[in-house]
Every structure is written in structure tokens, then in C-alpha cells.
Design a protein around this motif. Structure first.
Motif, PDB file in Angstrom:
ATOM      1  N   ALA A   1      10.330   1.495  -2.744  1.00  0.00           N
ATOM      2  CA  ALA A   1      10.489   2.905  -2.418  1.00  0.00           C
ATOM      3  C   ALA A   1       9.130   3.594  -2.454  1.00  0.00           C
ATOM      4  O   ALA A   1       8.095   2.989  -2.790  1.00  0.00           O
ATOM      5  N   GLU A   2       9.100   4.888  -2.125  1.00  0.00           N
ATOM      6  CA  GLU A   2       7.845   5.630  -2.028  1.00  0.00           C
ATOM      7  C   GLU A   2       7.070   5.639  -3.342  1.00  0.00           C
ATOM      8  O   GLU A   2       5.837   5.584  -3.346  1.00  0.00           O
ATOM      9  N   ASP A   3       7.801   5.672  -4.470  1.00  0.00           N
ATOM     10  CA  ASP A   3       7.101   5.738  -5.757  1.00  0.00           C
ATOM     11  C   ASP A   3       6.524   4.397  -6.192  1.00  0.00           C
ATOM     12  O   ASP A   3       5.838   4.313  -7.213  1.00  0.00           O
ATOM     13  N   GLY A   4       6.798   3.317  -5.438  1.00  0.00           N
ATOM     14  CA  GLY A   4       6.250   2.012  -5.773  1.00  0.00           C
ATOM     15  C   GLY A   4       6.878   1.372  -6.983  1.00  0.00           C
ATOM     16  O   GLY A   4       6.424   0.313  -7.426  1.00  0.00           O
TER      17      GLY A   4
ATOM     18  N   SER B   1       0.828  -1.204   0.000  1.00  0.00           N
ATOM     19  CA  SER B   1       0.000   0.000   0.000  1.00  0.00           C
ATOM     20  C   SER B   1       0.862   1.253   0.000  1.00  0.00           C
ATOM     21  O   SER B   1       2.049   1.225   0.321  1.00  0.00           O
ATOM     22  N   ARG B   2       0.244   2.409  -0.328  1.00  0.00           N
ATOM     23  CA  ARG B   2       0.969   3.670  -0.317  1.00  0.00           C
ATOM     24  C   ARG B   2       1.425   4.004   1.098  1.00  0.00           C
ATOM     25  O   ARG B   2       2.532   4.522   1.300  1.00  0.00           O
ATOM     26  N   ARG B   3       0.597   3.666   2.118  1.00  0.00           N
ATOM     27  CA  ARG B   3       0.992   3.924   3.499  1.00  0.00           C
ATOM     28  C   ARG B   3       2.283   3.194   3.814  1.00  0.00           C
ATOM     29  O   ARG B   3       3.183   3.736   4.454  1.00  0.00           O
ATOM     30  N   TRP B   4       2.379   1.940   3.355  1.00  0.00           N
ATOM     31  CA  TRP B   4       3.591   1.183   3.631  1.00  0.00           C
ATOM     32  C   TRP B   4       4.785   1.762   2.877  1.00  0.00           C
ATOM     33  O   TRP B   4       5.894   1.816   3.390  1.00  0.00           O
ATOM     34  N   ARG B   5       4.569   2.224   1.638  1.00  0.00           N
ATOM     35  CA  ARG B   5       5.676   2.815   0.890  1.00  0.00           C
ATOM     36  C   ARG B   5       6.224   4.038   1.610  1.00  0.00           C
ATOM     37  O   ARG B   5       7.437   4.248   1.692  1.00  0.00           O
TER      38      ARG B   5
END
Length: 391
Positions: free
Chosen positions: A338-341, A25-29
């Protein structure tokens, strides 16, 4: 394009048949990126690794790591070809190229100056092993069994036939092999199936765990028994028990639905400690002299000599361990998004816990540990090698 990458003990089904990593998920990223910044002092982001472009990999080729070599088996010619490259500099020409018999798949490991190339048949049952010169690739001897490296020594055994990769479950008789000729030096019969672990080091030892819990420690040179003991009932397999240095650690039921890890010394096999662990899926691997575990709660490490918890990493449950040769002195390498997935963060896990230290660009997949770095696919017909600086 389909490329099969198999390395050491992590051989198995083709990559396309393996389970994909869990969706993140984005939260995890965001959490991963924050954790990386904290671990790096909140200053610079992880460094970008610089790749070395490796050899062109034909469709349906198998890529193997074995000691100092990066091996590419191309099954399309008749007979297939085996090319060996320097794993630290795979962008150069091959050290050598030889033909090999057709097979459904291959795996490889190094025993002293020998390259043990194992050929699988279509039923994933019988194995044939050819010992080749590590320097030239020329065949030296051949046996109709699976041959394992034990330090500079070698042992041969018939693996249990299975619809899936049988790992190291064996049956019949264990044979100690003369590495120079392939002749049998000694033999030990097995009354039932057993798990075989060829332990690294000089001299090499072989650990045999029978289905009834009887465990024996044999010298790979002459078959001398150095230790014997009785382990409790457990789900014995290629990953259970684990050996870390001079200790054996077994995961087993401990009554009332509870699960425990119990540590024994080697070669005496005297019980030293026992600690409870969470039921459910648990992955255990040696890491830099510790036993590292991964369960649904996170990653952690224990001292194999005492069972004491050394460190805990709650966020580590979502990081994927990079496959490669199993050793007790090297840290594990793990990947996270990373944050960008799209890009992959690279971290090591060892005696001092975890350290996020590098990032791979988007599009890099199927990474495996080879020598001092990673080999990965990047969407082209070539394999890329990513050197890892020592943490």
C-alpha cells in the motif's frame, strides 16, 4: 522465533532462506494505490479483512495446509507431534493430535480420505510417506518413497536426489498404489529421469515427461496409457510443462535465441498453437482455467486452448503471488504494498483479470493460501487466518 510454513506444491527452503521481495519505491507505492482506487471505482479504499486467531505455533514448528486441514508439526517433543485444525476455523481446538517420526521437514496433501504426510531426511534426498486417516490422523500404511495424490488415487516414485528441493523430478519406477492398503497395483519403469505431474480430477491421471521429450499420460488407477507424444527440447522441470484443463503448454527455445510457448491437447498430445514470449525469467501458473504468466513486463493470461492473449496487466510484475496448492479453477492471490509501505493490498488474478479488494494491516508476513483464505504470521506466536470473500 522461526516458523516454517509449507503448503502443497510450494514447499521448499525455510522461509528465512527465501529471497526477500524486491524493495518498492514510493513512486510505485503511489501507483499501486492509484490503481487500486481506479479498480474500485475511485470510491472506497480496499476493505480490511477480519482475521481469525489460529493456534499457537511453537518455535521451529512447521505449518502445512492440506485439503480442509491446517496442520502444525512441532519437532520439539520426542517424538514430534502433528496437530490438525479446521482450516476454515483454526481458532477452535484441534480435530486430532498424533505423534510422528522425527524428520528434517514435512509436506502434506490429500488423496480422497487419506492424508499423505511426507517426511524429508537431513540430506533432502530420500522421502518416506505415511498415509493417515484424514478424520483421525492414525497411520494406515507407509512406503519408503514419495507418494503423490492423483485425484482419489496415489502414485509412488523415488525423487532425484538434490542439494535443493527436488520438486517432481523422479527416477526409477512409477508405482500405482492401492489407497486402501498401500500395496502396488501397477508399475512403469523409467529409462531416465523424468518430470512427474499428478493431475487432479476423477479419474486421476499421471503425466510423465522424460528428459528426451517423450511424454506419456497414464491412468492412476491401473497404469493404462491414454496418450503418448514427443515434445521439443526444453528445460523440463516441476513448472514446465504446465497443464491447464485439457491442454499442455510447454515453454521451450524456438531457434535464434527466441522462446516460445506451444500448446498441445490432452490426451492426444497434438500441437494446437505456438506463440513467442519474452526471453528471461517467466513464471507460469494456471489461474481459473487460463494460463497466467509473469515476466519483467507485467502479468498476462492466455487461453490454453488457442494461445490467444486474454488480458494484460503491466503493473502486475511487482505483485507477489501467494503460495499455495496449484489448481486450474481458482484465481491466484497476489499481494502488493500500500501507499504507506507497511500494509499489504490483496488482489485476485483470474479469468477477468485482476481485482484489488482488501488490505492487510502492517506486520502481517509469510502469507500462504489455505482453503478459503490466507494463513499469515503477525509477529506473535500464533498463526492468523484471513478469510477471503469470493471475488
Amino acid at each position: 522465533m522461526s516458523v516454517l510454513i509449507e503448503l502443497g506444491d510450494d514447499r521448499g527452503a525455510p522461509l528465512e532462506e527465501r529471497r526477500p521481495p524486491p524493495q518498492v519505491s514510493r513512486r510505485w507505492r503511489v501507483a499501486v494505490l492509484v490503481a487500486a482506487r481506479v479498480l474500485l471505482g475511485g470510491a472506497a479504499p480496499p476493505a480490511r479483512l477480519t482475521p481469525q486467531v489460529g493456534p499457537a505455533v511453537p518455535a521451529r514448528a512447521t505449518v502445512l495446509g492440506a485439503g480442509p486441514l491446517l496442520l502444525v508439526v512441532d519437532p520439539e517433543p520426542n517424538p514430534p507431534t502433528l496437530s490438525a485444525y479446521d482450516s476454515a476455523a483454526p481458532d477452535g481446538p484441534p480435530r486430532w493430535r498424533v505423534t510422528v517420526p522425527p524428520a528434517a521437514g514435512w509436506s502434506a496433501e490429500v488423496a480422497g480420505d487419506l492424508l499423505l504426510l511426507v517426511e524429508r531426511d537431513q540430506a533432502l534426498g530420500a522421502r518416506v510417506t505415511t498415509a493417515r486417516s484424514l478424520r483421525t490422523g492414525q497411520p494406515l500404511w507407509r512406503r519408503p518413497e514419495r507418494v503423490y495424490a492423483a485425484g482419489r488415487e496415489a502414485v509412488a516414485v523415488r525423487e532425484v536426489r538434490s542439494a535443493a528441493e527436488p520438486g517432481r523430478r523422479v527416477e526409477g519406477t512409477v508405482h500405482g498404489i492401492d489407497p486402501a492398503t498401500g500395496a502396488t497395483r501397477w508399475s512403469v519403469p523409467l529409462p531416465s529421469t523424468a518430470v512427474l505431474r499428478a493431475l487432479p480430477g476423477l479419474p486421476g491421471w499421471v503425466l510423465l515427461v522424460q528428459d528426451d521429450g517423450l511424454v506419456r499420460l497414464l491412468d492412476a488407477r491401473d497404469g493404462t496409457e491414454h496418450g503418448r507424444g514427443q515434445l521439443p527440447p526444453a528445460d523440463y522441470g516441476p513448472d514446465n510443462p504446465q497443464v491447464v484443463g485439457a491442454y499442455l503448454v510447454l515453454r521451450h527455445p524456438s531457434g535464434g535465441g527466441a522462446v516460445a510457448l506451444t500448446g498441445y491437447d490432452l490426451p492426444g498430445l497434438v500441437r494446437r498453437w505456438q506463440v513467442p514470449v519474452q526471453p528471461g525469467e517467466l513464471l507460469l501458473r494456471p489461474c481459473q482455467g487460463l494460463l497466467c504468466g509473469q515476466d519483467e513486463q507485467g502479468r498476462w493470461a492466455i487461453d490454453a486452448g488457442s494461445g490467444a492473449r486474454v488480458w494484460t496487466w503491466p503493473a502486475g510484475a511487482r505483485w507477489r503471488t501467494v503460495g499455495g496448492p496449484r489448481g486450474t479453477t481458482e484465481p491466484l492471490v497476489v499481494l502488493g504494498l500500500a501507499e504507506d509501505g507497511r500494509r499489504s493490498l490483496v488482489a485476485t488474478v483470474g479469468r477477468d483479470g485482476h481485482r484489488v479488494f482488501a488490505v492487510l494491516p502492517a506486520g502481517v508476513t509469510d502469507c500462504r493460501r489455505v482453503g478459503s483464505g490466507l494463513i499469515c504470521r503477525d509477529g506473535t506466536a500464533r498463526v492468523t487466518f484471513w478469510p477471503l470473500d469470493a471475488p
